[in-house]
Design a protein around this motif. Structure first.
Motif, PDB file in Angstrom:
ATOM      1  N   VAL A  57     -23.047  24.506  32.300  1.00 53.68           N
ATOM      2  CA  VAL A  57     -24.253  25.282  32.002  1.00 53.68           C
ATOM      3  C   VAL A  57     -25.484  24.547  32.533  1.00 53.68           C
ATOM      4  O   VAL A  57     -26.371  25.155  33.142  1.00 53.68           O
ATOM      5  N   GLN A  58     -25.521  23.235  32.340  1.00 50.47           N
ATOM      6  CA  GLN A  58     -26.622  22.434  32.881  1.00 50.47           C
ATOM      7  C   GLN A  58     -26.669  22.551  34.402  1.00 50.47           C
ATOM      8  O   GLN A  58     -27.742  22.728  34.991  1.00 50.47           O
ATOM      9  N   MET A  59     -25.495  22.442  35.032  1.00 52.31           N
ATOM     10  CA  MET A  59     -25.437  22.483  36.496  1.00 52.31           C
ATOM     11  C   MET A  59     -25.928  23.830  37.037  1.00 52.31           C
ATOM     12  O   MET A  59     -26.687  23.867  38.005  1.00 52.31           O
ATOM     13  N   ALA A  60     -25.488  24.912  36.420  1.00 55.58           N
ATOM     14  CA  ALA A  60     -25.884  26.240  36.886  1.00 55.58           C
ATOM     15  C   ALA A  60     -27.384  26.448  36.723  1.00 55.58           C
ATOM     16  O   ALA A  60     -28.050  27.031  37.589  1.00 55.58           O
ATOM     17  N   THR A  61     -27.934  25.941  35.626  1.00 53.77           N
ATOM     18  CA  THR A  61     -29.379  26.045  35.397  1.00 53.77           C
ATOM     19  C   THR A  61     -30.138  25.237  36.430  1.00 53.77           C
ATOM     20  O   THR A  61     -31.105  25.714  37.029  1.00 53.77           O
ATOM     21  N   SER A  66     -33.844  24.324  40.803  1.00 57.46           N
ATOM     22  CA  SER A  66     -34.323  23.397  41.837  1.00 57.46           C
ATOM     23  C   SER A  66     -33.339  23.139  42.965  1.00 57.46           C
ATOM     24  O   SER A  66     -33.655  22.380  43.876  1.00 57.46           O
ATOM     25  N   LYS A  67     -32.149  23.714  42.897  1.00 56.22           N
ATOM     26  CA  LYS A  67     -31.080  23.406  43.854  1.00 56.22           C
ATOM     27  C   LYS A  67     -30.801  21.905  43.871  1.00 56.22           C
ATOM     28  O   LYS A  67     -30.469  21.340  44.895  1.00 56.22           O
ATOM     29  N   GLN A  88     -48.001  28.013  42.283  1.00 60.49           N
ATOM     30  CA  GLN A  88     -47.773  29.193  41.456  1.00 60.49           C
ATOM     31  C   GLN A  88     -47.668  28.836  39.978  1.00 60.49           C
ATOM     32  O   GLN A  88     -48.004  29.646  39.122  1.00 60.49           O
ATOM     33  N   SER A  89     -47.179  27.632  39.698  1.00 62.36           N
ATOM     34  CA  SER A  89     -47.121  27.154  38.315  1.00 62.36           C
ATOM     35  C   SER A  89     -47.033  25.636  38.340  1.00 62.36           C
ATOM     36  O   SER A  89     -46.944  25.021  39.398  1.00 62.36           O
ATOM     37  N   SER A  90     -47.012  25.032  37.173  1.00 62.77           N
ATOM     38  CA  SER A  90     -46.917  23.574  37.080  1.00 62.77           C
ATOM     39  C   SER A  90     -45.470  23.091  37.067  1.00 62.77           C
ATOM     40  O   SER A  90     -45.218  21.897  36.881  1.00 62.77           O
ATOM     41  N   ALA A  91     -44.509  23.992  37.281  1.00 64.21           N
ATOM     42  CA  ALA A  91     -43.097  23.620  37.278  1.00 64.21           C
ATOM     43  C   ALA A  91     -42.834  22.534  38.309  1.00 64.21           C
ATOM     44  O   ALA A  91     -43.337  22.601  39.436  1.00 64.21           O
ATOM     45  N   PHE A  92     -42.036  21.530  37.901  1.00 63.74           N
ATOM     46  CA  PHE A  92     -41.771  20.404  38.790  1.00 63.74           C
ATOM     47  C   PHE A  92     -40.427  19.777  38.448  1.00 63.74           C
ATOM     48  O   PHE A  92     -39.999  19.790  37.299  1.00 63.74           O
ATOM     49  N   GLY A  93     -39.791  19.220  39.444  1.00 65.54           N
ATOM     50  CA  GLY A  93     -38.605  18.400  39.253  1.00 65.54           C
ATOM     51  C   GLY A  93     -37.308  19.174  39.179  1.00 65.54           C
ATOM     52  O   GLY A  93     -37.251  20.375  39.448  1.00 65.54           O
ATOM     53  N   TYR A  94     -36.254  18.433  38.829  1.00 68.56           N
ATOM     54  CA  TYR A  94     -34.912  19.007  38.748  1.00 68.56           C
ATOM     55  C   TYR A  94     -34.866  20.222  37.826  1.00 68.56           C
ATOM     56  O   TYR A  94     -34.229  21.213  38.125  1.00 68.56           O
ATOM     57  N   SER A  95     -35.528  20.128  36.682  1.00 69.11           N
ATOM     58  CA  SER A  95     -35.447  21.184  35.672  1.00 69.11           C
ATOM     59  C   SER A  95     -36.542  22.240  35.812  1.00 69.11           C
ATOM     60  O   SER A  95     -36.511  23.240  35.116  1.00 69.11           O
ATOM     61  N   ASP A 124     -31.610  15.766  30.034  1.00 69.38           N
ATOM     62  CA  ASP A 124     -31.912  15.665  28.605  1.00 69.38           C
ATOM     63  C   ASP A 124     -32.875  16.776  28.190  1.00 69.38           C
ATOM     64  O   ASP A 124     -32.731  17.373  27.126  1.00 69.38           O
ATOM     65  N   PHE A 125     -33.841  17.072  29.048  1.00 68.66           N
ATOM     66  CA  PHE A 125     -34.775  18.167  28.775  1.00 68.66           C
ATOM     67  C   PHE A 125     -34.026  19.493  28.651  1.00 68.66           C
ATOM     68  O   PHE A 125     -34.256  20.274  27.718  1.00 68.66           O
ATOM     69  N   ILE A 126     -33.127  19.757  29.591  1.00 70.64           N
ATOM     70  CA  ILE A 126     -32.361  21.007  29.550  1.00 70.64           C
ATOM     71  C   ILE A 126     -31.560  21.085  28.251  1.00 70.64           C
ATOM     72  O   ILE A 126     -31.535  22.120  27.576  1.00 70.64           O
ATOM     73  N   GLY A 127     -30.923  19.984  27.883  1.00 77.92           N
ATOM     74  CA  GLY A 127     -30.165  19.955  26.630  1.00 77.92           C
ATOM     75  C   GLY A 127     -31.051  20.193  25.422  1.00 77.92           C
ATOM     76  O   GLY A 127     -30.707  20.973  24.521  1.00 77.92           O
ATOM     77  N   TRP A 128     -32.193  19.511  25.396  1.00 84.36           N
ATOM     78  CA  TRP A 128     -33.156  19.676  24.295  1.00 84.36           C
ATOM     79  C   TRP A 128     -33.609  21.132  24.199  1.00 84.36           C
ATOM     80  O   TRP A 128     -33.642  21.710  23.109  1.00 84.36           O
TER      81      TRP A 128
END
Length: 191
Positions: A57-61, A66-67, A88-95, A124-128
């Protein structure tokens, strides 16, 4: 200076440079990702033990967000079609965590040094986040499709059903669910 000292300085300077934020070569195969980037698997397994969110689930997300590119950013917005006026937004990084949500994660976990371009922190963020979605919305941690919708829309948006009027997003979430299942099956054969 002697040669050994020069070499030591060069190695020290090189080690201070940026990380390898490029994507793994074969994103269609979970075993290939695990083999090429074992640190990804260690981070995801740690997150699975801590938060209960399965690796697939983490991998698919992460694939969708972010590929697996550690310094991924959203595209620029343009005024008059040519003048860049920000992202477009402040989104950054793997997650692809937004600034505000990342700050909430740092506060809640006490991990003020967490970085969005660090694979351990990103997983850890994705899990949280998905653990919170299970608690607040009752979503199974194994349901990659619903978890992704809550991840994308925010828990409040998901609770209001904002995703239901976005056909494109429903399609993306379905593909996240399919990829999660593909990764799950692949991981069973390569462990």
């Amino acid at each position: 200076m002697n040669r050994l000292l020069k070499l030591g300085i060069v190695l020290l300077v090189a080690s201070c440079g940026g990380g390898n934020y490029s994507a793994p070569r074969n994103l269609e195969n979970a075993c290939a990702i695990a083999s090429e980037r074992p640190q990804y698997m260690r981070a995801m397994k740690r997150t699975e033990r801590k938060w209960g969110v399965p690796v697939h689930v983490q991998m698919a997300t992460m694939y969708q967000e972010s590929k697996f590119i550690g310094d991924a950013r959203t595209p620029h917005k343009f005024a008059l079609g040519v003048i860049p006026i920000g992202r477009q937004s402040s989104a950054f990084g793997y997650s692809q965590a937004l600034d505000g949500t990342w700050e909430e994660y740092q506060r809640d976990t006490g991990n003020r040094r967490a970085r969005r371009d660090n694979i351990r922190d990103a997983t850890d963020f994705i899990g949280w986040y998905m653990n919170g979605s299970q608690r607040q919305l009752g979503l199974s941690k194994y349901d990659a499709t619903s978890q992704y919708l809550a991840y994308h829309e925010g828990r409040g948006g998901f609770a209001r059903g904002s995703h239901r009027s976005k056909g494109w997003l429903m399609g993306v979430a379905a593909r996240v669910g399919q990829r999660s299942e593909m990764y799950r099956q692949q991981l069973r054969s390569c462990r």
